[in-house]
Scaffold this motif. Structure first.
Motif, PDB file in Angstrom:
ATOM      1  N   HIS A 138       0.949  -1.667  -0.182  1.00 27.61           N
ATOM      2  CA  HIS A 138       0.389   0.130  -0.136  1.00 27.61           C
ATOM      3  C   HIS A 138       1.221   0.737   0.169  1.00 27.61           C
ATOM      4  O   HIS A 138       0.356   2.531  -0.593  1.00 27.61           O
ATOM      5  N   SER A 152       2.874   9.878   8.723  1.00 33.27           N
ATOM      6  CA  SER A 152       1.787  10.703   7.959  1.00 33.27           C
ATOM      7  C   SER A 152       0.741  11.696   8.661  1.00 33.27           C
ATOM      8  O   SER A 152      -0.362  12.760   8.462  1.00 33.27           O
ATOM      9  N   GLU A 189       2.372   1.808  -3.316  1.00 34.78           N
ATOM     10  CA  GLU A 189       0.913   2.298  -4.434  1.00 34.78           C
ATOM     11  C   GLU A 189       0.706   4.108  -3.937  1.00 34.78           C
ATOM     12  O   GLU A 189      -0.545   4.126  -4.524  1.00 34.78           O
ATOM     13  N   GLY A 190       0.445   3.932  -2.917  1.00 39.87           N
ATOM     14  CA  GLY A 190       0.714   5.720  -1.991  1.00 39.87           C
ATOM     15  C   GLY A 190      -0.562   5.544  -1.662  1.00 39.87           C
ATOM     16  O   GLY A 190      -1.121   6.453  -1.793  1.00 39.87           O
ATOM     17  N   ARG A 191      -0.683   4.731  -1.107  1.00 40.36           N
ATOM     18  CA  ARG A 191      -2.160   4.243  -0.233  1.00 40.36           C
ATOM     19  C   ARG A 191      -2.245   4.251   1.371  1.00 40.36           C
ATOM     20  O   ARG A 191      -2.149   3.659   2.016  1.00 40.36           O
ATOM     21  N   ALA A 192      -1.539   5.430   2.057  1.00 41.02           N
ATOM     22  CA  ALA A 192      -0.982   5.618   3.368  1.00 41.02           C
ATOM     23  C   ALA A 192      -2.431   5.366   4.217  1.00 41.02           C
ATOM     24  O   ALA A 192      -1.795   4.442   5.103  1.00 41.02           O
ATOM     25  N   PRO A 193      -3.190   5.845   4.219  1.00 41.43           N
ATOM     26  CA  PRO A 193      -4.383   5.487   5.177  1.00 41.43           C
ATOM     27  C   PRO A 193      -4.276   3.907   5.189  1.00 41.43           C
ATOM     28  O   PRO A 193      -4.569   3.009   6.529  1.00 41.43           O
ATOM     29  N   GLU A 194      -4.885   3.125   4.267  1.00 43.52           N
ATOM     30  CA  GLU A 194      -4.712   1.780   3.959  1.00 43.52           C
ATOM     31  C   GLU A 194      -3.371   0.801   4.454  1.00 43.52           C
ATOM     32  O   GLU A 194      -2.969  -0.334   4.989  1.00 43.52           O
TER      33      GLU A 194
END
Length: 84
Positions: free
Chosen positions: A46, A83, A49-54
């Motif tokens: 994640h 974050s 792929e730039g999906r910090a919350p996930e």
């Protein structure tokens, strides 16, 4: 050429679907029975792929499975700090 075809088929088999041998859904990300290392790998994917919350959610699942791991706590705290 054959090697490329075989590699393409091998990689395609990792994208979702189900494992006919075990009946397990391969597209399921949250696996409570998996070891914390699995959740760390999910978090890394994640993050790439730039999906910090996930990524943070996956790290929190890993810590929930092994809350005495200094490594997991450090990785989670570093990710939380980045974050903000």
């Amino acid at each position: 050429m054959l090697a490329l075809a075989v590699l393409g088929i091998g990689c395609a088999s990792l994208r979702g679907g189900s494992d006919e041998d075990t009946g397990q859904d391969l597209g399921v990300e949250i696996r409570p029975d998996a070891p914390p290392e699995y959740d760390v790998l999910v978090a890394q994917q994640h993050a790439r792929e730039g999906r910090a919350p996930e990524a943070l959610a996956a790290l929190e699942r890993a810590v929930g499975k092994d809350d005495s791991s200094a490594y997991l706590l450090r990785v989670l705290s570093d990710s939380l700090a980045r974050s903000c």
